[in-house]
Design an enzyme around this catalytic site. Structure first.
Site, PDB file in Angstrom:
ATOM      1  CB  SER A  76     -27.631  25.034 -21.313  1.00  0.00           C
ATOM      2  OG  SER A  76     -27.259  26.250 -20.734  1.00  0.00           O
TER       3      SER A  76
ATOM      4  CG  HIS B 277     -25.976  29.986 -20.779  1.00  0.00           C
ATOM      5  ND1 HIS B 277     -24.638  30.114 -21.022  1.00  0.00           N
ATOM      6  CD2 HIS B 277     -26.097  28.916 -19.954  1.00  0.00           C
ATOM      7  CE1 HIS B 277     -23.971  29.173 -20.353  1.00  0.00           C
ATOM      8  NE2 HIS B 277     -24.849  28.430 -19.706  1.00  0.00           N
TER       9      HIS B 277
ATOM     10  CD  GLN C   4     -21.649  23.824 -26.357  1.00  0.00           C
ATOM     11  OE1 GLN C   4     -21.961  24.590 -27.278  1.00  0.00           O
ATOM     12  NE2 GLN C   4     -21.195  24.273 -25.196  1.00  0.00           N
TER      13      GLN C   4
ATOM     14  CB  CYS D  87     -18.372  25.299 -19.042  1.00  0.00           C
ATOM     15  SG  CYS D  87     -19.289  25.261 -20.574  1.00  0.00           S
TER      16      CYS D  87
HETATM   17  N1  PLP Z   1     -22.838  20.583 -20.912  1.00  0.00           N
HETATM   18  C1  PLP Z   1     -22.078  21.211 -21.839  1.00  0.00           C
HETATM   19  C2  PLP Z   1     -21.618  20.447 -23.055  1.00  0.00           C
HETATM   20  C3  PLP Z   1     -21.727  22.552 -21.671  1.00  0.00           C
HETATM   21  O1  PLP Z   1     -20.971  23.147 -22.597  1.00  0.00           O
HETATM   22  C4  PLP Z   1     -22.173  23.230 -20.504  1.00  0.00           C
HETATM   23  C5  PLP Z   1     -21.726  24.625 -20.316  1.00  0.00           C
HETATM   24  O2  PLP Z   1     -21.725  25.224 -19.344  1.00  0.00           O
HETATM   25  C6  PLP Z   1     -22.990  22.548 -19.578  1.00  0.00           C
HETATM   26  C7  PLP Z   1     -23.286  21.220 -19.814  1.00  0.00           C
HETATM   27  C8  PLP Z   1     -23.546  23.219 -18.344  1.00  0.00           C
HETATM   28  O3  PLP Z   1     -24.608  24.057 -18.714  1.00  0.00           O
HETATM   29  P1  PLP Z   1     -25.229  25.150 -17.702  1.00  0.00           P
HETATM   30  O4  PLP Z   1     -24.322  26.324 -17.782  1.00  0.00           O
HETATM   31  O5  PLP Z   1     -26.597  25.468 -18.244  1.00  0.00           O
HETATM   32  O6  PLP Z   1     -25.301  24.525 -16.365  1.00  0.00           O
END
Ligand code: PLP
Length: 388
Positions: free
Chosen positions: A202, A204, A182, A327
């Site tokens: 990440s 996206h 984030q 998420c």
């Molecule tokens: N860590 C945090 C703080 C997130 O907000 C997210 C969101 O999905 C993730 C990890 C996981 O990321 P990803 O969607 O790329 O697996």
């Protein structure tokens, strides 16, 4: 996205930046496999290496410190291992200390045995309790530990004191793994300055395509055995033919986020939002308000309201926000983050998160405040059963 919609859920995912879309499309037109040595292969390789440089740049890291993955979840699986090693932590990691408000992608502890994982408490403002960390480090005979500490919380935006925590952990021969998902592109973070040994991110969340991510390693850190084994891509850390289009889009988004997301603009939107919320509902509570926070995230509640009812009302008014952690949205359960901060159900069941990003405007905030005020008035703040 439809022009009539107002999207305020960037912490769940960010709309694709135009530069990222163009980079993806250009890479989709390539014919080569990046492992091939002919011209087509070298061209695909060039896209990947350009992206590696740009993603590393988000953390002031060199390209060779970046390993591409399918997202932060896979990256967390890769970095949370007892086999992580460094010249300063040669004794071997025995246990994992996980801060209580981590994302579920990290909370599971991955390659650590369940009985080697200890949950660390946070203070009511959502910041890690450093006394609790020091006590945990001293337990188990002071054996070397890996600390999993996120840079910023996805629900509240609370920023963690990475440097202070890393100093404590390093002094006891341990290492620090950071979920930087984030914070990337929103607040400048350097691996060297924060003392973080390994970070996951990440694509996206910063305007790149979904299904892209990376591990970024501090110089000298050895990642341990790969999770995906096979052809030995990513210098053996992550096998499988690279997602060239995704990686190229991730790289373009990282470059643009790093160049344009100074805290100024998002901070102004945040001030506007939080002032407007207090005008709409004098008893509104902003979670983590006393702690340093991301400039794009506000998690708040009006006592005795229902977040789901508000979310649906806002959606019908054309506005996308989130309740708690989006998420893994679709399931509505009490936020473990707010619970760890000691927030009672009379507040947490009404918790909404507004998160802004590269395309957000003051009009979006004004529109949200109007619709939120109207939804609250309709709800008449009817009390609901706290345990429902
Ligand atoms: N860590 C945090 C703080 C997130 O907000 C997210 C969101 O999905 C993730 C990890 C996981 O990321 P990803 O969607 O790329 O697996």
């Amino acid at each position: 996205m439809s022009a009539s919609r107002c999207y305020l859920d960037y912490n769940a995912t960010s709309p694709l930046r135009l530069s990222a879309r163009e980079a993806c499309v250009a890479a989709l037109d390539l014919a080569g496999n990046a492992s091939s040595i002919h011209r087509e292969g070298r061209e695909a390789r060039r896209f990947i290496e350009d992206a590696r440089r740009r993603v590393g740049g988000l953390f002031a890291a060199a390209p060779e410190q970046v390993v591409f993955t399918s997202g932060a979840t896979e990256a967390a699986n890769l970095m949370l291992t007892p086999e992580l090693a460094s010249p300063t932590a040669p004794r071997g990691i025995r246990r994992l200390l996980v801060q209580a408000t981590e994302h579920s992608a990290v909370l599971r502890g991955h390659r650590f045995a369940p009985d080697a994982v200890t949950l660390l408490r946070v203070r009511p403002d959502g910041v890690i309790d450093l006394t609790g960390l020091a006590e945990a480090l001293a337990s188990d005979g002071g054996s070397p530990a890996l600390l999993a500490l996120q840079a910023a919380n996805n629900e509240t935006g609370v920023l963690q004191p990475l440097r202070e925590a890393a100093d404590l952990v390093h002094a006891s021969g341990g290492l620090v793994a950071c979920d930087a998902v984030q914070v990337a592109g929103r607040v400048a973070v350097s691996l060297a300055d924060t003392g973080v040994d390994v970070a996951c991110l990440s694509g996206h969340k910063l305007g790149g395509p979904q299904g892209t991510g990376a591990v970024v390693l501090r110089k000298g850190i050895v990642l341990g055995p790969a999770v995906l084994r096979g052809g030995g891509q990513e210098r053996g850390s992550r096998s499988g033919t690279e997602n060239v289009a995704g990686i190229a889009g991730f790289g373009a988004a990282a470059a643009e986020a790093g160049e344009t997301d100074g805290t100024g603009r998002l901070s102004e939107l945040q001030k506007l939002l939080e002032k407007g919320l207090a005008d709409v509902a004098a008893d509104v509570v902003v979670f983590g308000a006393a702690a340093p926070r991301l400039p794009n995230t506000t998690c708040f509640a009006v006592p005795h309201t229902s977040a789901e009812v508000l979310l649906i009302a806002l959606d019908l008014a054309g506005i996308a926000v989130s309740t708690g952690s989006a998420c893994s949205s679709g399931k509505v359960s009490r936020s473990h983050v707010l619970e760890a901060m000691g927030v009672g159900p009379h507040l947490s069941q009404g918790a909404l998160r507004v998160s802004t990003g590269w395309a957000s405007t003051t009009d979006d905030i004004a529109r949200f405040l109007d619709a939120f005020g109207a939804a609250l008035r309709r709800m008449h703040k009817r009390p609901f059963a706290a345990a429902a």
